[in-house]
Design an enzyme around this catalytic site. Structure first.
Site, PDB file in Angstrom:
ATOM      1  N   SER A 105      -0.331  -4.350  15.298  1.00 44.28           N
ATOM      2  CA  SER A 105       1.088  -4.611  15.592  1.00 44.28           C
ATOM      3  C   SER A 105       1.468  -4.050  16.959  1.00 44.28           C
ATOM      4  O   SER A 105       2.250  -4.661  17.704  1.00 44.28           O
ATOM      5  CB  SER A 105       1.975  -3.966  14.529  1.00 44.28           C
ATOM      6  OG  SER A 105       1.474  -4.260  13.246  1.00 44.28           O
ATOM      7  N   ASP A 127      -3.397   4.684   7.635  1.00 46.47           N
ATOM      8  CA  ASP A 127      -4.694   5.101   8.181  1.00 46.47           C
ATOM      9  C   ASP A 127      -4.622   6.248   9.197  1.00 46.47           C
ATOM     10  O   ASP A 127      -5.613   6.909   9.469  1.00 46.47           O
ATOM     11  CB  ASP A 127      -5.377   3.905   8.865  1.00 46.47           C
ATOM     12  CG  ASP A 127      -5.876   2.888   7.856  1.00 46.47           C
ATOM     13  OD1 ASP A 127      -5.797   3.171   6.650  1.00 46.47           O
ATOM     14  OD2 ASP A 127      -6.353   1.822   8.283  1.00 46.47           O
ATOM     15  N   GLY A 185     -10.421  19.429  -2.323  1.00 42.34           N
ATOM     16  CA  GLY A 185     -11.558  20.290  -2.660  1.00 42.34           C
ATOM     17  C   GLY A 185     -12.796  19.497  -3.062  1.00 42.34           C
ATOM     18  O   GLY A 185     -13.443  19.797  -4.071  1.00 42.34           O
ATOM     19  N   GLN A 255      -2.622   3.379  -3.066  1.00 42.87           N
ATOM     20  CA  GLN A 255      -2.189   4.375  -2.073  1.00 42.87           C
ATOM     21  C   GLN A 255      -1.066   3.866  -1.178  1.00 42.87           C
ATOM     22  O   GLN A 255      -0.313   4.645  -0.616  1.00 42.87           O
ATOM     23  CB  GLN A 255      -3.351   4.739  -1.142  1.00 42.87           C
ATOM     24  CG  GLN A 255      -4.421   5.528  -1.802  1.00 42.87           C
ATOM     25  CD  GLN A 255      -5.700   5.326  -1.026  1.00 42.87           C
ATOM     26  OE1 GLN A 255      -6.070   6.163  -0.227  1.00 42.87           O
ATOM     27  NE2 GLN A 255      -6.357   4.209  -1.241  1.00 42.87           N
ATOM     28  N   ARG A 256      -1.007   2.542  -1.008  1.00 43.79           N
ATOM     29  CA  ARG A 256      -0.004   1.987  -0.096  1.00 43.79           C
ATOM     30  C   ARG A 256       1.324   1.742  -0.786  1.00 43.79           C
ATOM     31  O   ARG A 256       2.357   1.686  -0.141  1.00 43.79           O
ATOM     32  CB  ARG A 256      -0.522   0.659   0.477  1.00 43.79           C
ATOM     33  CG  ARG A 256      -1.239   0.892   1.750  1.00 43.79           C
ATOM     34  CD  ARG A 256      -1.586  -0.267   2.623  1.00 43.79           C
ATOM     35  NE  ARG A 256      -1.217  -1.610   2.357  1.00 43.79           N
ATOM     36  CZ  ARG A 256      -1.899  -2.652   2.824  1.00 43.79           C
ATOM     37  NH1 ARG A 256      -2.983  -2.448   3.543  1.00 43.79           N
ATOM     38  NH2 ARG A 256      -1.501  -3.866   2.572  1.00 43.79           N
TER      39      ARG A 256
HETATM   40  O1  F6P Z   1      -2.832  -0.477   6.266  1.00 45.00           O
HETATM   41  C1  F6P Z   1      -4.090   0.004   6.553  1.00 45.00           C
HETATM   42  C2  F6P Z   1      -5.041  -0.503   5.512  1.00 45.00           C
HETATM   43  O2  F6P Z   1      -4.567  -0.152   4.234  1.00 45.00           O
HETATM   44  C3  F6P Z   1      -6.459  -0.062   5.678  1.00 45.00           C
HETATM   45  O3  F6P Z   1      -6.711   1.207   5.183  1.00 45.00           O
HETATM   46  C4  F6P Z   1      -7.191  -1.144   4.952  1.00 45.00           C
HETATM   47  O4  F6P Z   1      -8.495  -1.217   5.400  1.00 45.00           O
HETATM   48  C5  F6P Z   1      -6.411  -2.356   5.292  1.00 45.00           C
HETATM   49  O5  F6P Z   1      -5.095  -1.905   5.551  1.00 45.00           O
HETATM   50  C6  F6P Z   1      -6.368  -3.390   4.224  1.00 45.00           C
HETATM   51  O6  F6P Z   1      -5.594  -4.438   4.706  1.00 45.00           O
HETATM   52  P1  F6P Z   1      -5.116  -5.738   4.002  1.00 45.00           P
HETATM   53  O7  F6P Z   1      -3.719  -5.475   3.523  1.00 45.00           O
HETATM   54  O8  F6P Z   1      -5.125  -6.768   5.065  1.00 45.00           O
HETATM   55  O9  F6P Z   1      -6.068  -6.003   2.876  1.00 45.00           O
END
Ligand code: F6P
Length: 323
Positions: A105, A127, A185, A255-256
């Protein structure tokens, strides 16, 4: 009166909404108009654009994801598409653009800036691999999600004296894996930036047990040559010689998707407000960022050609603490 637009692009990151909210409210409090572009640069090309007012961004700060929608837009990578993006900005009478996203971006924002359009970047990716900022939006939340999973895995691993591998995100960058390994850990960590021999991992696990540990946990980054799938496959193939199983958990997009932590809400809010200040000061063609506790700006042409490198001291710390 100024008319600006904001968009989110690339992988979503917890805190993007707080950044959008700060942009909208800080711009409107200056008497400007704000437009939201939906679904990243692709949405800009299609003209998927609508005004945002302070109420539109109410009650979004605490939510993960992005109300604007995000996308990776390969179409935007062509010179022709970039010209069309510029035309669209001009047709909509947009005078400046704020782009919230990761490396791809920021490269896209740089392209607009080189065509003379006032654009400002806000670094946002779980990341933490963007040059020009110690920290990007979403990292703290993603790490906390990873740590919750790691703590749980260690509990069950200790009950059974088992070995686990947990895969965190990071296609090109091992920051999340390394920090999760230190704060969680872990006994070993596998990163994209460093060649790993699975036999070394097996040795580290065996030695952990010999030292009396009740569990062995390996954190791997998605983009490592031995990710969770490859590592477990190797261990299965050599099961007899290894003498133990390696059980695998992939955290992936979990995680996202979380709601942002305090740290991410604050970082995103500061970045969003700073991006509006940049436009007000005529400081465009830059990305806002954090250096230590200070807000800084870095020229987008530097951001576009550089990458954050792995912190070797942190790697040494992870190894030293795993005894
Ligand atoms: O946003 C970063 C990330 O989550 C990376 O860690 C991962 O490799 C990638 O995006 C996955 O992207 P996409 O949403 O295109 O599958």
């Amino acid at each position: 009166m100024r008319r600006i637009a904001v968009l989110t692009s690339g992988g979503d990151a917890p805190g993007m909404n707080a950044a959008i909210r700060a942009v909208v409210r800080m711009a409107i409090s200056r008497g400007w108009e704000v437009l939201g572009v939906r679904h990243g640069f692709g949405g800009l090309l299609q003209g998927d654009i609508a005004p945002l007012d302070p109420r539109d961004v109410g009650e979004i700060m605490q939510r993960g994801g992005t109300i604007l929608g995000s996308a990776r837009s390969p179409e935007y990578d062509t010179p022709d598409a970039r010209d069309r993006a510029l035309d669209r900005l001009r047709t909509e009478r947009i005078q400046a653009l704020i782009v919230i996203g990761g490396n791809g971006s920021q490269a896209g924002t740089h392209a607009l800036a080189t065509m003379g359009f006032p654009a400002v970047g806000v670094p946002s990716t779980i990341d933490n691999d963007v040059y020009g900022s110690d920290m990007t939006i979403g990292v703290d939340t993603a790490l906390n999600v990873a740590l919750e999973a790691i703590d749980r895995l260690k509990t069950t691993a200790s009950s059974h004296r088992r070995a686990f591998v947990v895969e965190v995100m990071g296609r090109h960058c091992g920051y999340l894996a390394l920090m999760a390994a230190i704060a969680g850990g872990a006994e070993a960590v596998v990163l994209p930036e460093k060649e790993t021999d699975p036999e070394d991992i097996a040795l580290q696990i065996r030695e952990a047990w010999e030292r009396g540990k009740p569990h062995a946990l390996v954190v791997v980054a998605q983009g490592a040559s031995y990710n969770a799938a490859k590592l477990t496959e190797y261990f299965e193939k050599h099961r007899e010689r290894m003498g133990f199983d390696l059980r695998s958990t992939m955290l992936g997009y979990v995680q996202r998707g979380s709601d942002p932590t305090y740290a991410d809400r604050m970082l995103a809010t500061r970045f969003g407000a700073a991006a509006v200040d940049c436009i007000a000061e005529g400081n465009c063609g830059v990305m806002v960022g954090l250096r230590g506790a200070e807000l800084v700006t870095t020229a987008l042409h530097e951001v576009a050609v550089n990458r954050r490198t792995l912190d070797q001291e942190m790697l040494a710390l992870a190894d030293a603490l795993a005894i």
